[in-house]
Structures are given as structure tokens and as C-alpha cells.
Design an enzyme around this catalytic site. Structure first.
Site, short mmCIF file in Angstrom:
data_model
loop_
_atom_site.label_atom_id
_atom_site.label_comp_id
_atom_site.label_asym_id
_atom_site.label_seq_id
_atom_site.Cartn_x
_atom_site.Cartn_y
_atom_site.Cartn_z
N ASP A 175 22.81 -92.84 -19.63
CA ASP A 175 22.50 -92.20 -18.35
C ASP A 175 20.99 -92.00 -18.23
O ASP A 175 20.36 -91.47 -19.17
CB ASP A 175 23.23 -90.87 -18.24
CG ASP A 175 23.06 -90.23 -16.88
OD1 ASP A 175 23.70 -90.71 -15.93
OD2 ASP A 175 22.29 -89.26 -16.77
N ASN A 183 14.05 -90.41 -8.12
CA ASN A 183 14.20 -90.96 -6.78
C ASN A 183 13.44 -90.14 -5.75
O ASN A 183 12.79 -90.69 -4.85
CB ASN A 183 15.68 -91.02 -6.39
CG ASN A 183 16.34 -92.34 -6.75
OD1 ASN A 183 15.68 -93.36 -6.86
ND2 ASN A 183 17.65 -92.31 -6.94
N HIS A 188 13.64 -94.36 -3.24
CA HIS A 188 14.83 -95.08 -3.69
C HIS A 188 14.54 -96.53 -4.07
O HIS A 188 15.22 -97.09 -4.93
CB HIS A 188 15.91 -95.01 -2.61
CG HIS A 188 16.51 -93.65 -2.47
ND1 HIS A 188 17.45 -93.16 -3.33
CD2 HIS A 188 16.27 -92.64 -1.58
CE1 HIS A 188 17.79 -91.93 -2.99
NE2 HIS A 188 17.08 -91.59 -1.92
N ASP A 192 15.60 -98.21 -7.54
CA ASP A 192 16.30 -99.48 -7.75
C ASP A 192 15.60 -100.33 -8.81
O ASP A 192 16.24 -100.98 -9.64
CB ASP A 192 16.39 -100.26 -6.44
CG ASP A 192 17.39 -99.66 -5.47
OD1 ASP A 192 18.16 -98.77 -5.88
OD2 ASP A 192 17.40 -100.07 -4.29
N GLU A 219 23.46 -94.11 -11.86
CA GLU A 219 22.41 -94.35 -12.86
C GLU A 219 22.97 -94.45 -14.27
O GLU A 219 22.25 -94.32 -15.24
CB GLU A 219 21.36 -93.23 -12.80
CG GLU A 219 21.85 -91.86 -13.22
CD GLU A 219 22.42 -91.05 -12.08
OE1 GLU A 219 22.41 -89.80 -12.18
OE2 GLU A 219 22.89 -91.64 -11.08
#
Length: 305
Positions: A175, A183, A188, A192, A219
Site C-alpha cells: 500500500d 494526490n 491526481h 497516476d 493505491e
């Protein structure tokens, strides 16, 4: 990168001249050709080679085409392979019988090479399209690695293999730390990029082709390590954690955009009494421990915790 698959066709016929003619036709289409001269060899070859299409004669000694088709449809490994009957039987009921048993098409003898080509090409095209759709449904569109559905399928295979062979199976749940903050800070699109980089680092850390990584969701990532004991799995997990920590995430400010991960590890030599769900749940508990005790670390599941 996977090489383009070359399609293959299995010809099942006891007539040598038919085999030669059909082989010539199929080779001209640039397909690989397998040959069987009787029903039993046909089933064995189909199980071993997994052809994309089977051309099956109906009239053969010992076992006719209908019996062969029934056996093929009864086996999980071969039931999805399209079978095209080729026969001199001219009655409508013969064709109907084959189609009712699960044949995909029917070619009458004497056959036209053009008709054989077109019908085989049609079946191959359908197979390739289905494979493409199936592959797309098993790949995460953002990272390009397998998705959760793909992982669940692979886990079932490896779990059963480990039971049969009494070998250890390890799982890592990975994780990204503080990903919401990441983010919110960088946007965002940068998030990515971080996910893509993480996927690349995880798969790049493997030294064996049998090790398997997937995007678990959001994630989170999951790694399956067949025939890997707890100590070896911990070494791989630490390598992945370090590689991610020191990876250069593409950004205008690479230092600021660095990421870290927490990893939960679980290992078991599964038996029929073990549960796959518990195997995953325990890895998740280990991940929670890694998060709770400081992040950017690997924690093993301890059954006594």
C-alpha cells in the site's frame, strides 16, 4: 513484452491424402499444424497442444468424430476449443447431430480449399477477438499489469498447486503511504504517475518469471510468490520497499514527489483445511501493522499476534 501468438490447428483424420491436403491449406494461412490419425490421439494431442481450432473427421475407426467431440467437450482444458466437422456424410441430420453436440461448423466432402480457408479463418478470428477481450478484462488499464480479477484467478491456480506439492506460498499486500495526501499535494495526474512507477518497480524487482504482481485496487498492489518461504518472501518484500523508496518518480520535483510503501506479508503451506480468504486476511492484518507502526516497512503476519 509478449510475442505475438501464432495460431494453431489440429487436423484429425485417418485418411493420409486428406491430411496432406488440409495441411497444405492451413500452412498457407501461416498457422501451426498438429495432426492426429485417430480419436484417442486427437484427445491426447488437444490436451497437450491446446490448438485454437480442431478439424475433425466424423468417420474414423475405433472412435468416430461424435465420440471424440463428446470427450473434448467433457474436459475443462479442451471444451472451449472450436471443432469444425469435415465429413462426406451428406444428410442434414448428421450435420444437426454435430452442431447439437457442440461443433462450431461443418464442412462437407469433397471440400473446396477456399471454403476450408474461409471457415478456419472465421473461427481463428473469433478466437483471437475473444482472447483480446479476455486479456483486456484481466489487465489494469492504468498500470498495464494484471488486475484484481487476474490475481484472484492466479491465486486459485497457485493455491491448488501448493496443496498438491506441499510447497510454501507467500503473498505481499503493498500500500502506498499517505497516498491521499500525495494526490492532494501534487494532483491526481501525478498520483497516476506514482502508481505506474510503483507497478514498474514491483515487477522490475522480480528475479523469477513465476512471481506475479497485480494492482489490488486504488493505491494497493498484491504480489504472489509461489514456492517461497517466509524468509525469502521477506527479502523480496524489503527489496521492493527499498526500490520504491529510492525510485525516481517522474515529476518537476523528483525529490518532493518520492513515495514509500508499507507491506504486509503472509506465508503458508496450504492444505485442504486452509482458507484462501484467511490467507489474504492475515496478510491484510500484517499490512495494517506496518501502517500502524510507522509506515515504509515490511511486517509479517504472526499467528500469535
Amino acid at each position: 513484452m509478449n510475442e505475438t501468438k501464432r495460431n494453431s490447428v489440429l487436423i484429425v483424420d485417418d485418411d493420409r491424402s486428406n491430411i496432406i491436403t488440409l495441411t497444405h491449406i492451413i500452412v498457407s494461412l501461416d498457422y501451426t499444424v498438429h495432426v492426429a490419425k485417430n480419436g484417442r490421439d486427437a484427445v491426447e494431442t488437444a490436451m497437450k497442444c491446446r490448438p485454437d481450432v480442431i478439424i475433425l473427421d466424423i468417420i474414423m475407426p475405433d472412435m468416430d468424430g461424435y465420440e471424440v467431440l463428446a470427450l473434448l467437450k467433457g474436459e475443462e482444458q479442451t471444451r472451449a476449443i472450436p471443432v469444425v466437422f469435415i465429413s462426406g456424410l451428406g444428410k442434414t441430420e448428421d450435420e444437426e447431430k454435430g452442431l447439437l453436440l457442440g461443433a462450431s461448423d461443418y464442412i462437407s466432402k469433397p471440400f473446396s480449399p477456399t471454403v476450408v480457408k474461409l471457415r478456419i479463418q472465421n473461427q481463428i478470428q473469433i478466437i483471437n477477438q475473444m482472447d483480446m477481450i479476455r486479456n483486456l478484462s484481466m489487465i489494469d488499464s492504468l498500470t498495464g499489469i494484471p488486475n484484481r480479477r487476474n490475481f484472484d484467478y492466479r491465486l486459485t491456480l497457485e493455491w491448488n498447486h501448493a496443496i498438491r506439492n506441499k510447497t510454501p506460498l507467500s503473498i505481499l499486500l503493498i500500500d502506498l503511504d499517505r497516498f491521499k495526501v500525495y494526490n492532494d499535494t501534487y494532483g491526481h495526474l501525478q498520483g497516476d504517475i506514482a502508481l505506474k512507477t510503483t507497478a514498474e518497480v514491483i515487477t522490475g524487482s522480480f528475479k523469477r518469471s513465476i512471481d506475479f504482481a497485480a494492482r489490488w485496487g486504488g493505491e494497493e498492489f498484491a504480489v504472489l510468490l509461489p514456492n517461497t518461504d517466509s524468509e525469502s518472501a521477506h527479502e523480496i518484500a524489503e527489496l521492493i520497499r527499498e526500490n520504491i523508496e529510492f525510485a525516481c518518480v517522474p515529476c518537476t520535483d523528483c525529490a518532493a514527489a518520492k513515495i514509500t510503501t508499507s507491506i504486509g506479508l503472509n506465508t503458508v503451506i496450504p492444505t485442504l483445511n486452509h482458507s484462501v480468504d484467511n490467507f489474504i486476511k492475515e496478510a491484510d492484518e500484517a499490512l495494517y501493522s506496518a501502517k500502524k507502526t510507522g509506515k515504509n516497512k515490511v511486517c509479517k503476519y504472526n499467528q500469535h499476534q
